[in-house]
Design an enzyme around this catalytic site. Structure first.
Site, mmCIF file in Angstrom:
data_model
loop_
_atom_site.group_PDB
_atom_site.id
_atom_site.type_symbol
_atom_site.label_atom_id
_atom_site.label_comp_id
_atom_site.label_asym_id
_atom_site.label_seq_id
_atom_site.Cartn_x
_atom_site.Cartn_y
_atom_site.Cartn_z
ATOM 1 N N PHE A 65 24.181 42.971 -26.952
ATOM 2 C CA PHE A 65 24.619 43.197 -25.571
ATOM 3 C C PHE A 65 23.504 42.948 -24.571
ATOM 4 O O PHE A 65 23.752 42.767 -23.384
ATOM 5 C CB PHE A 65 25.190 44.613 -25.422
ATOM 6 C CG PHE A 65 24.205 45.634 -24.916
ATOM 7 C CD1 PHE A 65 23.322 46.254 -25.774
ATOM 8 C CD2 PHE A 65 24.157 45.956 -23.567
ATOM 9 C CE1 PHE A 65 22.419 47.190 -25.301
ATOM 10 C CE2 PHE A 65 23.268 46.883 -23.092
ATOM 11 C CZ PHE A 65 22.381 47.506 -23.964
ATOM 12 N N LYS A 66 22.258 42.908 -25.035
ATOM 13 C CA LYS A 66 21.134 42.647 -24.140
ATOM 14 C C LYS A 66 21.314 41.334 -23.371
ATOM 15 O O LYS A 66 20.796 41.178 -22.275
ATOM 16 C CB LYS A 66 19.828 42.586 -24.935
ATOM 17 C CG LYS A 66 19.509 43.818 -25.759
ATOM 18 C CD LYS A 66 19.153 45.009 -24.895
ATOM 19 C CE LYS A 66 18.481 46.130 -25.659
ATOM 20 N NZ LYS A 66 19.349 46.816 -26.654
ATOM 21 N N ASP A 67 22.048 40.383 -23.980
ATOM 22 C CA ASP A 67 22.287 39.109 -23.297
ATOM 23 C C ASP A 67 22.996 39.304 -21.960
ATOM 24 O O ASP A 67 22.796 38.517 -21.040
ATOM 25 C CB ASP A 67 23.157 38.194 -24.169
ATOM 26 C CG ASP A 67 22.409 37.661 -25.379
ATOM 27 O OD1 ASP A 67 21.186 37.469 -25.300
ATOM 28 O OD2 ASP A 67 23.066 37.428 -26.411
ATOM 29 N N LEU A 123 20.079 40.001 -19.812
ATOM 30 C CA LEU A 123 18.899 39.131 -19.907
ATOM 31 C C LEU A 123 19.216 37.654 -19.699
ATOM 32 O O LEU A 123 18.314 36.837 -19.595
ATOM 33 C CB LEU A 123 18.185 39.361 -21.232
ATOM 34 C CG LEU A 123 17.356 40.659 -21.172
ATOM 35 C CD1 LEU A 123 16.914 41.091 -22.558
ATOM 36 C CD2 LEU A 123 16.152 40.486 -20.249
ATOM 37 N N THR A 168 16.164 43.414 -27.586
ATOM 38 C CA THR A 168 15.680 43.019 -26.271
ATOM 39 C C THR A 168 14.741 41.831 -26.356
ATOM 40 O O THR A 168 14.822 40.912 -25.547
ATOM 41 C CB THR A 168 14.890 44.174 -25.606
ATOM 42 O OG1 THR A 168 15.713 45.317 -25.590
ATOM 43 C CG2 THR A 168 14.497 43.815 -24.198
#
Ligand SMILES: *Cc1c(COP(=O)(O)O)cnc(C)c1O
Length: 494
Positions: free
Chosen positions: A112-114, A117, A147
């Site tokens: 989900f960091k995408d 980011l 991350t």
């Protein structure tokens, strides 16, 4: 819209300045001076829009030094079809009657960091332009696994930026490690730290507050910035999908406007669930915020007792992105719950640094418990939940399983069977070994081969980029003691 620091509310920075700096010099976190409202009319209008349009709209409410055209372009690029494998970007999937799952891992690194980011580098690039910055931004990242990869993927070859990632040597999965050490890009660096995530994060914080290093790097034409979820440019894109999920539930006919939806979020650094709190604060009809932890249950205790105490055993679990004992973004919530009392927040953070513990006052505790429910799930619970959902034809990863499990605990304990969304934060293919074991298979010895194995056993297609890891050469093999992280950074920025 101006930004203040949670440790100095007299500060007034523009969004571009706050995003460029990442962390305030006083150690505090940048937070909007006020929160814009989202009206019923606006939410109804957002229901008719694409994810990209929703993102540009919601973010625009906080970023008035960015034009609507800029934000639309950023959202179009961040959430494009060649980056995300579904046009919905963050699709909702029904997982039984009143239970829905918000899948946040359809981006390029399958975590989900995408969601944040892919957006942050564009916000940062524009912020450098807007503030007339001529130095190169060096992004320092401490990662518990996801991350680091997502940040490098977002920043790879972005002009006027470099990125250095530190990960705990024994605290990430094989696939996560492989994803990082094979990263492309001329401006990226990766190094393992002998220690756990908190060691890596403390090292990065130490470097940030070291004036001698800052001056040395300035002389070389660099300044330090952060892509950790303490950066406002990370939190803001995450607010979007909670609003978006609400719209999707309306569109699906599952709710009418105004119906409260409970959200359950698998939590580590408290960034993702904080974004959900902000969506609620803006006026999205969110019910309970359910904070799900693994065996590292410091947040569960905090929500139940008002005491934050990191003096406890650190557990390495099968959900490594949540193996965290200091949840940095909690500071933003404390600031809010205290009614903007920066001195009080500073005091709590000093106590945390000195003794590893603080206790919030009764008023804040009452507000905390009205908003949040905290629960945790151990390793057996995680495995059992993966098996149970798989039996129901839904393959989920270990982090998502923690959320699904704690949501069930919440319902059993409170009797609140209302409509609920749990966040799915990683593809099951990022944690093949644990997932295979949970569904009763013996993982093959090679970690990359396990991707094909899981695909074969389940018939669920693996994300393309993970399947492509097979046969890739590692580019980075550095390891450092936690006390020596400074040297790694100074070498990287020669
Ligand atoms: C980072 C991460 C989390 C924790 O999110 P926070 O914003 O740090 O609370 C949960 N699951 C996965 C897969 C992650 O990568």
């Amino acid at each position: 819209m101006k930004y203040l620091s949670t440790r100095d509310k007299s500060l007034r920075l523009t969004a571009a300045e706050a995003i460029k700096m990442g962390l305030s010099r006083d150690g505090g976190l940048f937070t909007p001076v006020e929160f814009p409202a989202l009206s019923e009319q606006e939410i109804r209008a957002l229901c008719q829009k694409t994810y990209q349009e929703r993102a540009a709209y919601v973010m625009g409410k906080f970023l008035d030094d960015f034009s609507a055209e800029e934000l639309s372009a950023f959202a179009g690029a961040a959430y494009s079809a060649d980056k995300f494998d579904t046009p919905a970007v963050a699709p909702l999937r029904q997982a039984g009657g009143q239970t829905w799952c918000l899948e946040l891992w359809h981006g390029p690194t399958s975590a989900f960091k995408d969601m944040a980011l892919q957006m942050l580098p564009q916000l940062l690039s524009a912020s450098l332009r807007k503030t007339g910055e001529d130095k190169t931004a060096c992004i320092l990242v401490a990662t518990s696994g996801d991350t680091g990869k997502a940040a490098m993927e977002g920043f790879a070859d972005v002009p006027q930026t470099k990125i250095m990632v530190f990960y705990p040597r024994d605290g990430v999965s094989e696939i996560q490690k492989l994803q990082m050490v094979t990263q492309r890009g001329d401006n990226v660096g990766v190094c393992a730290v002998v220690g756990n995530f908190d060691d890596a994060q403390n090292g990065v914080k130490r470097i940030f507050s070291d004036t001698a290093i800052r001056e040395e790097l300035a002389g070389r034409g660099y300044f330090l910035s952060s892509a950790n979820s303490i950066n406002w440019g990370r939190i803001l894109p995450q607010v979007v999908y909670y609003v978006s999920a609400y719209c999707d539930l309306m569109n699906a006919g599952a709710i009418a406007y105004g119906d409260k939806v409970n959200y359950c979020v698998p939590t580590g650094n408290f960034g993702n669930i904080l974004a959900c709190y902000y969506a609620k604060k803006m006026g999205t009809p969110v019910g309970k915020l359910i904070c799900a932890s693994n065996r590292n249950d410091v947040l569960t205790d905090f929500i139940r007792t008002g005491v934050y105490d990191r003096n406890r055993t650190f557990h390495t679990t099968m959900s490594p992105s949540m193996d965290i004992l200091i949840s940095s973004n909690l500071e933003r919530l404390l600031f809010d719950l205290s009614g903007g009392d920066d001195a009080l927040v500073r005091g709590y953070m000093e106590q945390l640094a000195k003794t590893g513990r603080y206790e919030i006052d009764a008023g804040m505790k009452a507000k905390l418990q009205e908003l949040f429910y905290g629960g945790f799930c151990d390793e057996t619970g995680t495995t059992d939940t993966i098996a149970a959902l798989y039996a129901d034809h839904y393959l989920i990863d270990t982090h998502t399983a923690v959320a699904a499990n704690v949501l069930q605990q919440y319902r059993t304990e409170t009797g609140d069977e209302g409509i609920a969304v749990f966040a799915s934060t990683a593809s099951p293919y990022k944690f093949c070994d644990s997932v295979l074991e949970a569904i009763g298979e013996t993982p093959v010895s090679d970690s990359v081969e396990r991707i094909a194995q899981l695909e074969q056993v389940t018939g669920v297609k693996a994300p393309r980029r993970l399947a492509e890891l097979k046969g890739k050469q590692a580019r980075f093999d550095g390891v450092t003691e936690k006390e020596k992280m400074e040297d790694v950074v100074l070498n990287f920025l020669r």
